[in-house]
Design a protein around this motif. Sequence first.
Motif, mmCIF file in Angstrom:
data_model
loop_
_atom_site.group_PDB
_atom_site.id
_atom_site.type_symbol
_atom_site.label_atom_id
_atom_site.label_comp_id
_atom_site.label_asym_id
_atom_site.label_seq_id
_atom_site.Cartn_x
_atom_site.Cartn_y
_atom_site.Cartn_z
ATOM 1 N N GLN A 598 0.976 -0.907 -0.075
ATOM 2 C CA GLN A 598 0.042 0.015 -0.007
ATOM 3 C C GLN A 598 0.691 1.340 -0.037
ATOM 4 N N SER A 599 2.101 1.127 0.423
ATOM 5 C CA SER A 599 3.042 2.378 0.735
ATOM 6 C C SER A 599 3.783 2.260 -0.647
ATOM 7 N N ASP A 600 3.673 1.655 -1.435
ATOM 8 C CA ASP A 600 4.846 1.266 -2.611
ATOM 9 C C ASP A 600 4.877 2.562 -3.335
ATOM 10 N N VAL A 601 5.911 3.156 -3.755
ATOM 11 C CA VAL A 601 5.945 4.111 -4.841
ATOM 12 C C VAL A 601 6.399 3.842 -6.189
ATOM 13 N N THR A 602 6.413 2.314 -6.315
ATOM 14 C CA THR A 602 7.126 2.139 -7.878
ATOM 15 C C THR A 602 6.210 2.660 -8.901
ATOM 16 N N ASP A 603 6.960 3.404 -9.816
ATOM 17 C CA ASP A 603 6.049 3.837 -10.885
ATOM 18 C C ASP A 603 6.404 2.917 -12.299
ATOM 19 N N ARG A 604 5.257 2.070 -12.582
ATOM 20 C CA ARG A 604 5.348 0.938 -13.550
ATOM 21 C C ARG A 604 5.818 1.527 -15.069
ATOM 22 N N LEU A 605 5.107 2.759 -15.223
ATOM 23 C CA LEU A 605 5.398 3.317 -16.296
ATOM 24 C C LEU A 605 7.054 3.785 -16.732
ATOM 25 N N ALA A 606 7.330 4.162 -15.262
ATOM 26 C CA ALA A 606 9.146 4.435 -15.563
ATOM 27 C C ALA A 606 9.729 3.386 -15.637
ATOM 28 N N ALA A 607 9.117 2.251 -15.217
ATOM 29 C CA ALA A 607 10.154 1.193 -15.116
ATOM 30 C C ALA A 607 10.106 0.620 -16.719
ATOM 31 N N GLN A 608 9.207 0.881 -17.320
ATOM 32 C CA GLN A 608 9.182 0.477 -18.901
ATOM 33 C C GLN A 608 9.861 1.435 -19.656
ATOM 34 N N LEU A 609 9.519 2.568 -19.466
ATOM 35 C CA LEU A 609 9.800 3.951 -20.634
ATOM 36 C C LEU A 609 11.323 4.304 -20.037
ATOM 37 N N VAL A 610 11.958 4.145 -19.118
ATOM 38 C CA VAL A 610 13.273 4.650 -18.739
ATOM 39 C C VAL A 610 14.285 3.985 -19.501
ATOM 40 N N PRO A 611 14.066 2.534 -19.415
ATOM 41 C CA PRO A 611 15.199 1.795 -20.238
ATOM 42 C C PRO A 611 15.212 2.326 -21.822
ATOM 43 N N GLU A 612 14.066 2.657 -22.295
ATOM 44 C CA GLU A 612 13.863 3.083 -23.613
ATOM 45 C C GLU A 612 14.665 4.749 -23.623
ATOM 46 N N LEU A 613 14.362 5.277 -22.658
ATOM 47 C CA LEU A 613 14.872 6.793 -22.951
ATOM 48 C C LEU A 613 16.681 6.521 -22.911
ATOM 49 N N LEU A 614 17.192 5.624 -21.873
ATOM 50 C CA LEU A 614 18.544 5.402 -21.943
ATOM 51 C C LEU A 614 19.102 4.951 -23.210
ATOM 52 N N LYS A 615 18.185 4.055 -24.015
ATOM 53 C CA LYS A 615 18.606 3.628 -25.197
ATOM 54 C C LYS A 615 18.711 4.801 -26.135
ATOM 55 N N ALA A 616 17.698 5.850 -26.099
ATOM 56 C CA ALA A 616 17.597 6.670 -26.850
ATOM 57 C C ALA A 616 18.693 7.671 -26.833
ATOM 58 N N LEU A 617 19.199 8.048 -25.658
ATOM 59 C CA LEU A 617 20.367 8.872 -25.193
ATOM 60 C C LEU A 617 21.659 8.306 -25.492
ATOM 61 N N ASP A 618 21.870 6.867 -25.896
ATOM 62 C CA ASP A 618 23.058 6.029 -26.305
ATOM 63 C C ASP A 618 23.570 7.000 -27.504
ATOM 64 N N GLY A 619 24.832 7.340 -27.544
ATOM 65 C CA GLY A 619 25.254 7.896 -28.779
ATOM 66 C C GLY A 619 24.917 9.617 -28.649
ATOM 67 N N ALA A 620 24.091 9.931 -27.859
ATOM 68 C CA ALA A 620 23.650 11.071 -28.167
ATOM 69 C C ALA A 620 24.617 12.258 -27.719
ATOM 70 N N PRO A 621 24.564 13.405 -28.283
ATOM 71 C CA PRO A 621 25.662 14.130 -27.719
ATOM 72 C C PRO A 621 25.080 14.949 -26.379
ATOM 73 N N LEU A 622 25.575 14.979 -25.139
ATOM 74 C CA LEU A 622 25.120 15.220 -24.020
ATOM 75 C C LEU A 622 26.205 16.219 -23.255
ATOM 76 N N ASP A 623 25.709 17.208 -22.424
ATOM 77 C CA ASP A 623 26.568 18.064 -21.656
ATOM 78 C C ASP A 623 26.946 17.085 -20.503
ATOM 79 N N GLU A 624 27.623 17.853 -19.649
ATOM 80 C CA GLU A 624 27.830 16.951 -18.528
ATOM 81 C C GLU A 624 26.758 16.860 -17.341
ATOM 82 N N ARG A 625 25.869 18.025 -17.308
ATOM 83 C CA ARG A 625 24.865 17.849 -16.324
ATOM 84 C C ARG A 625 23.866 16.658 -17.038
ATOM 85 N N GLN A 626 23.589 16.678 -18.514
ATOM 86 C CA GLN A 626 22.840 15.572 -18.965
ATOM 87 C C GLN A 626 23.217 14.261 -18.602
#
Lengths: 855, 150
Positions: A598-626
């Motif tokens: 009942q107190s769980d704060v896991t966001d299942r959408l994040a669990a699915q989309l963050v890996p896709e975001l990380l894939k998208a960021l692979d090889g992308a030009p990022l500054d230090e903060r990014q």
Amino acid sequence: MGCTVSAKIRRIAGRLGALVLAGLLMFVLGVGTGPIPALGRALDPARGAWASADGGRLPAGGRLHVPGLTQQAQVSFDNEGLASITAASDDDLFRAQGYVTARFRLTQMDLLRRLGSGRLAELSGPAAVESDTFELQLGLRRTAEAAWTQTPADSPAGKALSAYTAGVNARIAELEDGHDWPALYGLTGVHPGRWTPVDSLVVQEVLTQQLDFSTVPLGYALLDRSLGPELTKAWFPVLPATPQQPYDPGPYQDLGTAPIPERNANAADPAALRPGPGPAPTAQPLDTAHAAAAATAVLARADHLPAGALHLHPDSNAWAANGPAVAGGRAMLAGDPHLQLSLPSDWFEIALRSPGLDVTGASLPGMPAVLIGHNEHISWSLTDVQNQSTLFYSETTSPEHPGAYYWNGAWRPLEHVEYTIPVRGGDPVPLTVDLTVHGPVITRDGQTTSVDWMGNIPSPDLAALLSISTAGDYGGFREALRGWKAPTQNFVYADDQGNIGIVAPGYYPLVKSGEPWLPLSGEGAADVAGTIPFDAVPQVYNPPSHAVVTANQRPVGADYPYYIGTTQDFDPGYRATQINTGLRAGPALGPDDFGALQSDVTDRLAAQLVPELLKALDGAPLDERQRTARDLLTGWNAAMDEKSPQASIWWRFLIAYLGEVFQPWWTDRKVPVDLARRHLALERTPPALVQDLEQWTLHDQGNPAFTPPGGPARDARAAMRDAFAKATAGLAADLGPDPASWNWGRLHRRVIPSITQVPALGHGPLPAGGDPWTANNADGGMDSDFGPSWRMVVRWTGPATADARAVYPGGQSENPASPWYRNLIDLWWRGEYLPLRTAAEHGSDDLKWTLTSEG
Amino acid sequence: MRSQRMASGRFRNAAPLLIAPAGALLVALGSATGLWYAPFAAGVLTGAATGLRRMRLPGTLGSAVLIGAAGWAIPLAWRALAGQPVGATAETIAALAGLPSSAALAVAATLLVAVLQTLAGCAVGRAFLPRPRPTATEPALVPPVSVTSV
């Protein structure tokens, strides 16, 4: 001589001046002026608002006089104020419940009654006139009156309502005698009138409205007009493209359509309508422009309703497990209804015991009995089905037929109901409510629009609740729910024999023709034909999975033979998925595990989309903060913890991603976001669009939606990269340059507002975890005021033996000066519980009252 | 004559000490019985009494302020002594009234309402008092012009 006259004149003038000034002052102090209350009376230390100090003390034990009791009733309170009542009969029991509840929650009860009856302005002043107008048009009180008329006085529900009413009035009489009114009344001088059974049914109607009245079709009307029918159907579909976990997976039966036997209490009686003369209007398709204008008008007015009055957010989790899924092998149930949080809470915890009843749980102030809880053998909790229960009709009118509308081949006269809204500090406001066969007319702007809301059909909820309270097995429980009509609820069940199940009774309106998610033609062809038969509503009993879960997800699969709502009505299902995952996490779970879930704060959408975001960021030009932000996300467990910087990055990314993809379309198609923010604003994460993004990101990254209209081709990865850059830049601007310091609690807080809307009487805002899709739900924006209003876990350990625990964010008293005003909040915040004691389990050390009619 | 004047002066000095407690008690009792306007009534009596005794204005005003403030402070103190959460209630009242949630503000507003009533009452009491005829041995409280014109 001249001097004498002059002195006399001066003296008379002085006397007159003194009299006038004193008179004015005393008038203002004694009567008030405009919004200023009668301060002389209000601040009188003996009888004004100060008298509420008496109610701020912890109660002392002793004998209290409650007229009408046939025998003494015993009331006890533990250290936290949790109450139990033991009485010799049901009548005495409910009379005592009315008295005890009013003793601690009269202001809340009266405010609910006023809200539903369109009498808020009488207490709050002109600012509440819009709310009163809306509620009088919608007609909650008319429905409550009809429901009371249909309740036999000698039925269990009729007797319970009468006894409860008498108990409330015993308390009101006490206050009238002692003048120690709650502070709000002491200050305003507007005192609550006597309670009636209709008032209790108005309170039931208010809850029904909160859970069941939806403006989703109005949002569709605006989308249809701006985005266009094609994209609206594609992006806001009836059935979700994303995988769902319905608790009732089928197989399903098409049992046809069941008639709705009761008449809408706010509709003109078709049988009484005499057709008026005149030719039929020229057949025309529905005018989307006028429908959109009407939608805009209604939505604008609905914005004036008090927080939580309409259904805006998904409500509630409830699940049950049995057999090998539960330590000990019997059944266990968890329930946490998510509602607009408030001080005092929606709930008053109570144990009720009489020779015919032994029930413990959460009661609704203003209503007898217990809404969620357990008896000796069974336990239950609720979530909102969120099916479409509200239908809007565009009525055909004509200047040649004033006061009439065209229905079933003839012009019909509108029925009228006249009201005068009393306004504190202002002139009374006259109001005429027009009724069609569909229901009340709620606007004439753009298009005369009426609303057919299932909550306007009297529903014998209390009769069903009383039957549930005495049920001993699933058969009795299910049979009791046959009479429950509105609001449609998922009733989750677990019993001491190890059985579990869910039944979702209520009205599921089925129309003869048309697209019910849009405003429908009022000429008759799209009228409600009936409802889904009770035997075909979503339900499940002892499934082989040994678990049943409802978290407002679509309760049935795609092959369910009935229409029940669209992707804008139901939760996307992330909470349900996380709960199902949690229930399969261990071999056999105990109450602590259910509590943790009942107190769980896991966001299942994040669990699915963050890996896709990380894939998208692979090889992308990022500054230090990014790069730092990306590295933080790598390996993140998707927990929206208060201290988590990843949670901030994810959330800001999601909002930016929604904006990247849909805002160009919104701008190009001129989607009128400002007219319907609740449905159309992207930062409010419309459930349909969130599911679209999920589906496209995981399975269709080349979807044309990623390419802005008129812009260069783009795919999901490019959109994610752009969104990530925006999110990190925004976070740096708001929270500083170091991504490691971007804790979620710096962006996201929880607040529990006071029902008086006075910030100082609320709690928070304080940094908090969670988001709209976590089991520990935090909805309503970055200062979340919506979430678990009650948490309960009941584990059946043997026949008639349960280990039950519960907590809610508030306290039993509505008096801010009372130690019992907010004493449970810290426990709730930490995810801890208190024992949910039956009347027999209440301790001998408790504070005790003896209620008696003598004295 | 001198002793009379001394006695009169002593009354004027001592009057507030006598009038104020009596008036405050009256106001407190009035409040307990539901007479929210008791401070005004007490103010009228104070204005009349002090006028009759020709108490100087500062003393009169001081008495009125004391009567109003103490008259409504007594029931509040009584509540506090009875264990009622007066401070927390004050914060609630201030918040509901749209003021900062400060106990001191609510108490101050309450006492101010009482004081305004007593002052208004006092003004009425004094305004309707018959003008005293000055004696030859006592200085008039009013300008001599009224003496000559009688």
